[in-house]
Motif scaffolding. Structure first.
Motif, PDB file in Angstrom:
ATOM      1  N   CYS A   1     -33.479  -1.787   9.682  1.00 25.50           N
ATOM      2  CA  CYS A   1     -32.377  -2.406   8.925  1.00 25.50           C
ATOM      3  C   CYS A   1     -31.487  -3.201   9.877  1.00 25.50           C
TER       4      CYS A   1
ATOM      5  N   PRO B   1     -35.300  -1.183   5.407  1.00 28.50           N
ATOM      6  CA  PRO B   1     -34.554  -2.056   4.510  1.00 28.50           C
ATOM      7  C   PRO B   1     -35.382  -2.468   3.297  1.00 28.50           C
TER       8      PRO B   1
ATOM      9  N   TRP C   1     -29.612  -0.482   3.025  1.00 29.02           N
ATOM     10  CA  TRP C   1     -29.700  -0.198   4.452  1.00 29.02           C
ATOM     11  C   TRP C   1     -28.959   1.095   4.778  1.00 29.02           C
TER      12      TRP C   1
ATOM     13  N   CYS D   1     -30.897   3.447  10.314  1.00 28.84           N
ATOM     14  CA  CYS D   1     -32.167   2.748  10.101  1.00 28.84           C
ATOM     15  C   CYS D   1     -32.344   1.613  11.116  1.00 28.84           C
TER      16      CYS D   1
END
Length: 495
Positions: A381, A456, A374, A378
């Motif tokens: 994520c 992710p 991650w 993000c």
């Protein structure tokens, strides 16, 4: 609303990425394509003679009088992980071509880094004098990124007139949809539904022209067309919020029927519009599809129960029906995972956690280990973390299950502090390891070793140290995510 925008700091980077992916650019000549093919063959070869030829060819390109040749040498040095040569040649290029594309891009970073819209505008005026608009077609995209960044900043400051002034400067047709969508999202975040609708519609209509195949079959056209399905769903959502339900239904229907956007989310949006039109039986059927997919979030499940009561007249039989649906969901998940299970050795690594402690993967043999790659930047994520916390809580008393959250692909100079601050601010009980860039190679080693292409990204490793499952992304359903991770762990435990 679906996030279609990009941060100002990413604009320059995306410019490079998109140019690299569009083989139909006019600037990319046939001789250059031939050179790339030749270089690729030399790179792939293991023959010493070819390695010598490659080195000589790159040296010749590096000394060329054309910036595109020097750029090609830089790209191949970087690809060969000769970062020292690549970085050194960048400096040579900037001195050799002070009015060139790289210098122009580097100077543009001052616009992106400026804090306020006025500061960005002033930096732009200085920049445009030094680097007047030049080139044609897709070559002009660098200017579009800049004016889009300024327009979005003015929109954030609620200066609509200036935002509209700058977004009207867009020149590259295939990218206008992205520019308009980014501005529309900013208007939406400000609560300006009227202007959000105007610019989402503009974005959608431009993308539709490419989606319908009316323009040349080039990668640039495919890039522009790719936004259309998602934009129909986003625009339907805007119309729904404006209470324009009949119009919204038209676009929701397009999104629900399009295989690229048909999903529990699009069905839910469709159902909400039908409910607003008091077409509850149709809404129930749409939402039932979403629930049966196993990807329904809490809001969808709650709305489904509400619709069940409206359609059936009471909640009698609902619990039994919901239990039957869940049984089917788990059976389908089991079939899916039976097909996806793999068996390949996990690459060993030693990383430091955010508290400074070293953790080695091989020291955890005998346990089921879940790696979750991650980054703080993000969005998906971070969206997945509530589900991952649920999974961590579920197995916190099991000494044979270990979750490791590996922060990677950092974009700041303080990744450890960034990761630590975020995890602590959200009160997650995660063990976070830092896969930072190697100072020499500039590569995040562990994420590279695991051949991760997007985050992710999760790897489930068995007690013998073998990867058994790999999954990427997050679809928004916490329960579905926990079910999937749990079933993977249980399958590995059962051998």
């Amino acid at each position: 609303m679906k996030n279609l925008n990009i941060s100002n700091k990413m604009l320059g980077l995306l410019f490079i990425i998109i140019l690299g992916s569009i083989s139909g650019l006019k600037a990319q000549t046939k001789p250059m394509d031939t050179t790339r093919i030749y270089l690729d063959k030399l790179v792939a070869s293991k023959e010493p003679a070819d390695k010598a030829l490659l080195a000589a060819k790159l040296q010749k390109l590096a000394a060329a009088d054309q910036e595109k040749d020097v750029d090609l040498a830089i790209n191949y040095y970087y690809r060969l992980k000769n970062v020292k040569a690549s970085d050194s040649l960048v400096q040579v290029e900037l001195q050799k071509f002070p009015k060139g594309a790289r210098a122009r891009g580097q100077e543009a970073s001052k616009i992106y880094d400026a804090k306020t819209a006025l500061e960005k505008e002033n930096a732009y005026k200085t920049w445009i004098k030094k680097f007047p608009v030049s080139g044609s077609g897709e070559e002009l995209i660098v200017y579009d990124y800049v004016v889009s960044a300024i327009a979005i900043e003015y929109a954030k400051e609620k200066n609509t007139a200036k935002a509209v002034e700058y977004i009207s400067k867009l020149q590259v047709d295939f990218w206008k949809g992205n520019g308009y969508a980014g501005l529309a999202e900013t208007f939406y975040k400000n609560g300006d539904l009227k202007n959000a609708a105007v610019y989402y519609k503009k974005a959608m209509e431009i993308a539709k022209a490419y989606y319908d195949g009316k323009l040349p079959n080039e990668n640039s056209s495919k890039f522009a067309a790719s936004g259309y399905p998602g934009l129909t769903m986003t625009y339907a959502g805007i119309l729904y919020e404006q209470k324009k339900y009949n119009e919204a239904l038209v676009y929701a229907d397009l999104a629900a029927k399009n295989p690229k956007t048909a999903s529990p989310r699009s069905n839910f949006q469709y159902a909400k519009i039908l409910m607003a039109l008091n077409r509850n039986q149709e809404a129930y059927a749409k939402l039932e599809e979403a629930v049966k997919s196993g990807k329904a979030n809490d809001e969808m499940s709650s709305t489904f129960k509400t619709l069940y009561i409206k359609v059936k007249g009471s909640d009698a039989g609902f619990d039994a029906y919901a239990a039957e649906i869940r049984k089917g969901i788990l059976a389908n998940l089991q079939q899916k995972l039976n097909k996806e299970i793999i068996n390949k050795p996990a690459v060993d690594f030693t990383l430091t956690d955010i508290e400074g402690k070293k953790v080695t993967l091989s020291s955890l043999k005998g346990k089921v280990v879940i790696l979750d790659f991650w980054a703080t930047w993000c969005g998906p994520c971070k969206a997945s973390f509530p589900a991952m916390q649920m999974a961590v809580n579920k197995y916190k008393e099991d000494p044979n299950v270990k979750f490791l959250f590996i922060h990677t692909w950092e974009k700041t100079a303080t990744p450890t502090q960034d990761a630590s601050d975020y995890i602590k601010s959200q009160k997650y009980s995660f063990e976070v390891l830092m896969d930072t860039k190697d100072p020499d190679s500039k590569v995040n080693k562990v994420v590279t070793d695991y051949k991760v292409s997007g985050i992710p990204s999760k790897f489930v490793i068995d007690p013998a140290g073998n990867i058994r499952f790999n999954l990427m992304g997050f679809d928004g359903s916490n329960e579905a995510a926990v079910d999937e991770i749990s079933m993977m762990i249980d399958m590995i435990k059962k051998g």
